[in-house]
Design a protein around this motif. Structure first.
Motif: not given
Length: 320
Positions: A223-243
């Motif tokens: 699974t890959i998340f770029s800055f662009k992917d996170m901006e579209k969701l309105g999240i930052d990198k720390n919020m992905l740790d849960k998953f």
């Protein structure tokens, strides 16, 4: 060092600064706040220094609003660095001042050759740094308050993945039972880390699933998340740790890679495995961790990282 020697070192100090690795996980935060409160209960001025992040699932367990960013070495006579063996993983904004410290104590449970200082308590057989902090407190008859027990419980749960990983031992389970008896709020920890999902969490999980590609007959998920992917969701990198464990929990998957862009063209890769050695694989890229949970950094765009993943999948199955 022994736990008794660590106690004497803390006893001599007046002002104590505590650090862990950048983007702390539950074990890092649990160690930081448990040790901070333990030092304060001994009459010491103790502060946690970390970069403040957006609210997430960990702010329901730990008092993240109390972390500080204004560290000056001259204000402290002891630094305690937890859940890390290499200074390069401390936030950059603290490094110059931290290197000025004469007294640095390092407590960690990771394998590796590097150490921050010669004053260390390193035990790779421990499942979590929180296990080592609990043992330190128990051996020195320090008061484990319900808050401290909760912090330490979160660290144990995080680094053992709810006691699912193969880094368990009798000592881990004994400490868990003691923390339970000391009033650890186990329900809050489980609800915050695993049972409570917002509408945004559901959107993230949906995007997570859609972003995952499978290799080697479904045995490896990437699974890959770029800055662009996170901006579209309105999240930052720390919020992905849960998953981070979402893919490895799927039937048939033996290894998963979560690649998150943490700065322009710099990705953090988190590995989770079942029956394979993720730590051994991560070390090839200058990283480390544990058999079931490890990580490393890689430079490149989302496209270049994506081109590497097929090779990673083959290598971890062959050599893991």
């Amino acid at each position: 060092m022994t736990n008794k020697q660590i106690y004497r070192m803390i006893e001599k100090a007046k002002n104590i600064a505590l650090f862990a690795h950048t983007r702390p996980d539950p074990d890092a935060y649990g160690s930081l706040f448990a040790m901070r409160d333990a030092c304060r209960n001994l009459g010491k001025n103790a502060e946690v220094f970390e970069i403040k992040t957006k609210a997430g699932f960990l702010d329901k367990i730990f008092p993240l609003e109390q972390v500080r960013e204004d560290f000056k070495a001259a204000d402290y006579d002891l630094a305690i660095v937890l859940d890390i063996r290499d200074l390069s993983r401390v936030d950059d904004c603290f490094l110059a001042e931290l290197k000025k410290m004469k007294n640095i104590l390092n407590i960690d449970h990771h394998e590796g050759d590097k150490t921050i200082t010669s004053t260390v308590l390193i035990d790779p057989t421990a499942a979590a740094t929180c296990q080592l902090i609990a043992q330190f407190m128990l051996e020195n008859n320090l008061n484990i308050t319900p808050d401290i027990a909760t912090y330490l419980w979160a660290g144990l749960i995080g680094d053992t993945n709810r006691f699912l990983n193969n880094n368990l031992s009798k000592d881990v389970l004994i400490i868990a039972s003691i923390l339970f008896e000391k009033g650890a709020d186990t329900q809050k920890v489980y609800d915050s880390m695993y049972r409570t999902n917002s509408f945004l969490d559901i959107k993230i999980r949906d995007k997570f699933i859609k972003n995952t590609k499978y290799f080697e007959g479904g045995k490896v998920g990437v699974t890959i998340f770029s800055f662009k992917d996170m901006e579209k969701l309105g999240i930052d990198k720390n919020m992905l740790d849960k998953f981070v464990n979402s893919v490895i929990e799927m039937d048939g998957v033996k290894a998963s890679f979560l690649c998150v862009e943490i700065s322009p063209k710099n990705f953090k890769v988190s590995i989770r495995t079942r029956g394979l050695n993720g730590e051994k694989f991560a070390k090839k890229f200058g990283g480390g961790g544990h058999i079931c949970a490890a990580g490393f950094g890689v430079t490149g765009t989302k496209r270049t990282v994506s081109t590497m993943t097929n090779t990673w999948a083959k290598e971890i199955l062959q050599n893991g």
